[in-house]
Structures are given as structure tokens and as C-alpha cells.
Design a protein around this motif. Structure first.
Motif, mmCIF file in Angstrom:
data_model
loop_
_atom_site.group_PDB
_atom_site.id
_atom_site.type_symbol
_atom_site.label_atom_id
_atom_site.label_comp_id
_atom_site.label_asym_id
_atom_site.label_seq_id
_atom_site.Cartn_x
_atom_site.Cartn_y
_atom_site.Cartn_z
ATOM 1 N N LEU A 587 0.818 -1.283 -0.098
ATOM 2 C CA LEU A 587 0.178 0.094 0.015
ATOM 3 C C LEU A 587 0.877 1.173 0.198
ATOM 4 N N VAL A 588 0.534 2.296 -0.882
ATOM 5 C CA VAL A 588 1.226 3.470 -0.994
ATOM 6 C C VAL A 588 0.079 4.744 -0.462
ATOM 7 N N ALA A 589 0.822 5.534 0.318
ATOM 8 C CA ALA A 589 0.074 6.693 0.743
ATOM 9 C C ALA A 589 0.590 7.742 0.137
ATOM 10 N N ALA A 590 0.017 8.536 -0.842
ATOM 11 C CA ALA A 590 0.385 9.685 -1.314
ATOM 12 C C ALA A 590 -0.331 10.915 -0.616
ATOM 13 N N TYR A 608 -3.175 3.665 -2.261
ATOM 14 C CA TYR A 608 -3.686 2.979 -3.278
ATOM 15 C C TYR A 608 -2.690 1.757 -3.389
ATOM 16 N N ARG A 609 -3.245 0.749 -4.173
ATOM 17 C CA ARG A 609 -2.534 -0.414 -4.596
ATOM 18 C C ARG A 609 -2.372 -0.708 -5.845
ATOM 19 N N ASP A 610 -1.343 -0.982 -6.643
ATOM 20 C CA ASP A 610 -1.348 -0.723 -8.130
ATOM 21 C C ASP A 610 -2.233 0.229 -8.579
ATOM 22 N N ASP A 611 -3.410 -0.301 -9.273
ATOM 23 C CA ASP A 611 -4.030 0.673 -10.056
ATOM 24 C C ASP A 611 -5.608 0.804 -9.221
ATOM 25 N N THR A 612 -5.439 0.371 -8.041
ATOM 26 C CA THR A 612 -6.851 0.167 -7.103
ATOM 27 C C THR A 612 -6.709 1.310 -5.957
ATOM 28 N N THR A 613 -7.411 2.351 -5.681
ATOM 29 C CA THR A 613 -7.408 3.203 -4.668
ATOM 30 C C THR A 613 -8.425 2.477 -3.597
ATOM 31 N N ILE A 614 -7.279 2.480 -2.416
ATOM 32 C CA ILE A 614 -7.776 1.766 -1.080
ATOM 33 C C ILE A 614 -8.768 2.738 -0.269
#
Length: 635
Positions: A587-590, A608-614
Motif C-alpha cells: 500500500l502506498v499513501a500519497a 492505493y495498491r497498483d491501480d486500485t484506490t484503497i
């Protein structure tokens, strides 16, 4: 150099997805934006689409209603090229055709004032070639956004041979004012990202074509061991094989068909067959069918557990080895396990590279073709005992992750040596533009350039001496040590201070360290923080606890808030969960500050993860007296 003032109108030519995205970025940043497209009605449709996206941003709580309304009032569709007169910056985002772009800029030069900056969003064409017919080529540069432009932070600022330094400086400052992270590059084929990224796809296709590994296994190893957010095949399916192949061909042709960039015959066949990826429902994978499982060794139990060696299981350490009386584990160096074993008394089993073995969930290994089964089982059982899924690969030079990372590091070094960009900008571009877990130049330095050169030499001997040739500069690095990376002191002072402040803040954040969070990037007002979902982070349904996702977003928020080195506290925060996260997800938090004629203290965070917003998070902060670290200007 100052950014282009918000009072100066910005023109965008081309009303497709990219052009509309750039127009939205400029309008939200405070400029009047004029959108033109030669196709009748396209500009008006694009502006209407931007209105709808701004409304959705308000609905999601990522944009205040008055901010959206203000941005909307600044957006205008115009009917002729002449309507762009008076714009201080015009950005072109039309079809990737050299003659079309040349004709457009000739027309723009006749319309726009002599002080206007002209920029192309080309991803593959030469800025010099586009500017060739201009009377004032010095005012033209590349301003390459990444899709979707409103979301992705990276912008490549491309200087041609005739681009005035002041023009490039102004575009860098403008990109920063628009909330983006700019990197500088020379106008060479592929610029930074599209050039350096070629081995990520090229090596994967070579492995697949040779039958060394199937697509799902290559993807799994590069994700679960290499730390990449998507494997090369799933990413190519997402991008579109036609698009990915077109970039590969463009770079290959521009470099005189250099074998290092030779496009994949298999990918050409996929495109010819219409198997373009997700957009056609079928590429290397079938979109609506379950993804094939990677090759994974069956559980092995009841084997000897006494392994001795240097430093425990840490194949990243130089000279690392671990073994029993019969088996020796070693990190691959490009040579095959058979070459390592030779006629020795022990079977050498090679371990593929990992970003971080402590955080990896899978590892690849290889043994000589005729190695005793019990020796291979002993290695598999030992690694499984460490909690790793094990993929047994054919005895292929460089295995999967090691050959990919070595060729990426070599490509980054070559770009730096060729004057394309600084090593620091190359690493920033690859982290932010294509989400690499580590800058490839930094990775090569950490592994040792002698190791990188050794892997390439082994591949050259086994497969292709021209494709895997080691440059003279890389050979010098390997023999004489590493030229220092661009030092922090050469970076803009604001970024240096932001990094120091972030490091100081995270050093005292035990909770973030316990959760395995990593600071990927920080600039004033923005930060990227990542976290791998572990087994102890999920509930009985296999879904990551929402509180941990909130904590990740809150950490990115806190880092961004404190990036100005002014002690900051949160006033409020809210989160909306949009999709589940599961074990193994990275998971990446921008986090990005929402600027409103200056600093606002209001931050949007997308997880987000890959192309999905979590999840989407919004936080408001306020400053309190004090700083995190001494400001060097005051010491």
C-alpha cells in the motif's frame, strides 16, 4: 527562477485524456486555462469532462466546493489557435507525430508573444526535432506529464540542445508550484523513465520466450521478492501491449536498433493478434478469469535444520553463504549454479535477489540440472521454514529478479553517464513515474557495481555479448569504486530540509517502524509512504484492519505537514474506505497539500495498491512554535 505567475493564462492544445488532465492541473493551481483542439467540439467536451471530475473531487472531499467552482470559472474551450494569444505558457498534448507537432508549434510561434514558453508533452519524440523549424527554439522544452496527470506527481522537464536554461528553470519552478515533482532530463530517446524502464519488460519477455519461467511466476517473483508493485506482464497488460511495444520500438529505432532495446517478438505477436491487455480483455492474462498461480514448491518437511555460515540468512551481504555438509546457498552473481558447483563436494543452490529478505514473501532458487533431489529439497525446506514461498527455477543465468535489477541499474548508470539526467533525478523519476521500490542507480550502488557488471558479463557469455555489454564507465565503477551520487547539498534547499525533517520525525515514530512503513519520497508539502500488509495485519476475513490503513495515511499526512520543518499538529482528519486490502498488498499513501493562494494546511492523502484506490483521507493541520531539526541557514 520564479514559476509562471498564476495571473498568466496557460494554453493547452489537445483535448484528449492527457491534455484534459494537464488543463485540470493548471486550473486548480490558479491559472486561466484555454483548451484548443483542431477537432470541432472536442475542446468543449474536454472542459465539460473536467467540470465533472472536479465535482467528483468535491463529492469525495478532496476539493472544497469553492475551489472547484473557482477552477471551473478559469477553464475555457477556445475555437482557434489564435485564441491562445496572450498565454504565457502553451503545452501541446496532441498525437505523437513529428510533422503534426512541428506544424503546430510553427503556428503557435506566430500567435504567441516572444516571451511565451512553448512546451511539448511528447513521451518519445526529440524536443530538438520538434523545435527545428522555430525561429526561437530556445523558448521550447518538453514538459512530460504521466497519466493520469492530476494524480501522478512526476513531471519530466526536457531540455533540447537549444532550450534556454531560464526556460527549463521556469518550467521546473512552475511544476513545483502546481504540486508536482519535476526532474530534469536531456532530449535523448525515451528521456528518463521510458529509457531506463526498458529492461523491466525486456528481460521478462526474454525469460518467457526461453521457457525459463511462466508469466505468473515472473510477476510473482518481481512483486513478492523484488518489491515491485506490479510485475512486468501484469503492468504491460494494464498499459496496453500496443502502447508498451510502441515505446520499445521508438527507443530501439532512436538508438540505431541497439540490441539492448530490441523489442520482444512475443509482444509483437500479442499485438498482431489483438491481445492488447485489459482494454481487449486478453493479453498475457485473461481479464475476467482467475490469474494463474505462480510456480511454488510443495512443502518439504523432516529435513536437516542445521545450517551454518556467515550472518544468518542475508543473501544481500557481500560474500554471504550458508550451508550444510552437502548443500551451499549463495546469492546469484549471474553465473549458473552448475558453474558455481563445478566438481566441488557440495551442491551450490543459488538464491535470487530480493529487495529486502526480511520483508519478502517469496524467493527464487536454482540448482544444477542433475543435482540430487534431496539437496534441492533441503534448500527448499530450509527457506520454507523461514516463512518463504519457494520457486524452483531452471539453472538460468541471473535468475529473474537479479537479472532484472542488474540491467535496470546498468541502464540508469548509462543514462547518468550519457548526461541524460543526474543519478538523483533518475532514481526519483523511476520511483514516482513507474513506482519502483528503489531507485535503480541507488540499488546498483547498494549491491556493488562489481556485482552488476558480473551479472551482465555472465549474461553476455551465455546469451548475447552485445545486448549485455558492460560500458567502459560501468567497468570503471566496478573496478575503482562508485562515483558519489548527487549529494543532498546539490538538491534544492527546500527538499534537503524536507528530508531531514521527515527522517527526524519518523525516527521517533515507533508505531510506523513497527508496521514496517517506508518513506519513499518527500518534498515540501508532499510525501509518499508505503507499507506491506502482513499476516498479523488482517482480520478473520483476510482483510487489512481499517485502523492500520488510517495509520498509514496519517503518517504520510504527518510527514507532508512537517516537510517545511515547522512543528505541525493535526486538527482534524477523516477517511473513506473504498476497497479492501489483503495480505501481501503493498500500500502506498500519497499526501499532497491543497494550495489556495499559498499554504492551506489542508492535505489530501490517497492510499492505493497498483491501480486500485484503497482509501481517501483528508487532514487539516496547524503550525505550533518550533522546528524538527535545526535549519542549516540558522546554524
Amino acid at each position: 527562477m520564479d514559476a509562471i505567475a498564476r495571473s498568466v493564462p496557460v494554453g493547452v492544445v489537445g483535448a484528449g485524456t492527457m491534455g484534459a488532465g494537464i488543463a485540470q492541473v493548471a486550473a486548480v493551481a490558479g491559472h486561466e486555462v484555454r483548451v484548443y483542439d483542431a477537432a470541432g467540439g472536442s475542446a468543449a467536451a474536454a472542459v465539460e469532462g473536467i467540470f465533472q471530475r472536479l465535482a467528483r473531487e468535491v463529492d469525495k472531499g478532496r476539493l472544497l466546493a469553492e475551489e472547484a467552482e473557482d477552477a471551473a470559472t478559469r477553464l475555457h474551450a477556445v475555437a482557434t489557435l489564435e485564441d491562445l494569444a496572450g498565454c504565457g505558457l502553451v503545452i501541446e498534448a496532441v498525437v505523437e507525430d513529428l510533422e503534426v507537432k512541428r506544424a503546430l508549434f510553427t503556428g503557435l510561434e506566430a500567435v504567441c508573444g516572444p516571451d511565451a514558453v512553448l512546451a511539448t508533452n511528447t513521451s518519445s519524440l526529440s524536443v530538438d526535432a520538434i523545435a527545428e523549424s522555430l525561429a526561437q527554439p530556445g523558448r521550447m522544452a518538453g514538459l512530460h506529464f504521466f497519466n493520469p496527470a492530476p494524480v501522478l506527481p512526476l513531471v519530466e522537464v526536457i531540455s533540447g540542445a537549444h532550450t534556454d536554461a531560464s526556460v527549463a528553470d521556469r518550467l521546473v519552478a512552475t511544476a513545483q508550484a502546481w504540486g508536482k515533482t519535476p526532474v530534469r532530463a536531456a532530449s535523448t530517446p525515451g528521456f528518463i523513465v521510458n529509457r531506463v524502464a526498458r529492461p523491466f519488460y525486456g528481460e521478462a519477455f526474454r525469460l518467457l520466450e526461453a521457457g525459463s519461467a511462466d508469466a505468473a511466476t515472473v510477476d510473482a517473483l518481481l512483486r513478492e521478492s523484488g518489491g515491485f508493485r506490479m510485475g512486468p506482464f501484469e503492468l504491460a497488460d494494464l498499459i496496453g501491449h500496443d502502447v508498451n511495444l510502441a515505446v520499445s520500438r521508438s527507443v530501439w529505432e532512436a538508438f540505431g536498433r541497439d540490441p539492448r532495446f530490441t523489442p520482444s517478438v512475443l509482444q509483437e505477436r500479442l499485438v498482431a493478434d489483438g491481445r492488447l491487455g485489459r482494454k481487449t480483455g486478453r493479453g498475457l492474462y485473461v481479464t475476467d478469469e482467475p490469474r494463474p498461480e505462480p510456480s511454488t514448491a510443495d512443502p518439504v518437511a523432516g529435513l536437516p535444520t542445521t545450517w551454518t555460515g556467515s550472518g544468518g540468512f542475508d543473501p544481500s551481504a557481500p560474500g554471504w553463504s550458508l550451508g550444510t555438509d552437502e548443500v551451499s546457498l549463495r546469492l546469484t552473481d549471474g553465473r549458473t549454479a552448475a558453474q558455481h558447483t563445478g566438481g566441488g563436494p557440495r551442491t551450490v543452490v543459488l538464491v535470487d535477489l530480493a529487495l529486502d529478505y526480511a520483508g519478502a514473501s517469496r524467493v527464487g532458487i536454482a540448482a544444477p540440472e542433475h543435482a540430487p533431489k534431496e539437496h534441492v529439497d533441503a534448500a527448499v525446506g530450509f527457506l520454507q521454514g523461514l516463512g518463504l514461498a519457494v520457486t524452483v527455477l531452471p539453472d538460468t543465468p541471473g535468475l529473474v529478479v537479479a537479472r532484472t535489477v542488474a540491467t535496470l541499474a546498468a541502464a540508469a548508470a548509462d543514462a547518468a553517464d550519457s548526461g541524460v539526467a543526474t543519478a538523483e533525478d533518475i532514481d526519483t523519476a523511476m520511483r514516482l513515474g513507474v513506482n519502483y521500490p528503489r531507485g535503480p542507480y541507488e540499488w546498483g550502488t547498494a549491491l556493488g557495481w562489481h556485482w552488476v557488471a558480473g551479472v551482465l558479463d555472465a549474461l553476455a557469455a551465455a546469451e548475447d555479448p552485445v545486448r549485455y555489454r558492460v560500458s567502459a564507465q560501468l567497468r570503471d565503477r566496478a573496478a575503482n569504486g562508485e562515483p558519489a551520487l548527487e549529494t543532498a547539498e546539490k538538491l534544492p534547499p527546500g527538499i534537503v530540509l524536507a528530508r531531514r525533517a521527515a527522517e527526524a520525525m519518523l525516527a521517533g515514530d515507533a508505531a510506523s517502524r513497527t508496521l514496517g512503513m517506508t518513506l519513499d519520497d518527500v518534498v515540501p508539502g508532499a510525501a509518499h509512504v508505503s507499507m506491506r500488509v502482513r499476516a498479523d495485519m488482517v482480520n478473520g476475513h483476510g482483510i487489512c484492519h481499517g485502523g492500520l490503513i488510517f495509520t498509514l495515511a496519517d503518517t504520510a499526512f504527518a510527514v507532508a505537514c512537517n516537510s517545511y520543518n515547522r512543528s505541525t499538529v493535526a486538527q482534524s482528519a477523516e477517511v473513506t474506505f473504498l476497497a479492501p486490502a489483503r495480505e501481501g498488498d503493498l500500500l502506498v499513501a500519497a499526501a499532497q497539500e491543497r494550495h489556495r493562494n499559498g499554504r492551506s494546511g489542508l492535505y489530501d492523502v490517497t492510499v492505493y495498491r497498483d491501480d486500485t484506490t484503497i482509501a481517501e483521507f483528508r487532514g487539516r493541520s496547524r503550525e505550533i512554535p518550533g522546528t524538527l531539526v535545526p535549519d542549516e541557514e540558522d546554524t
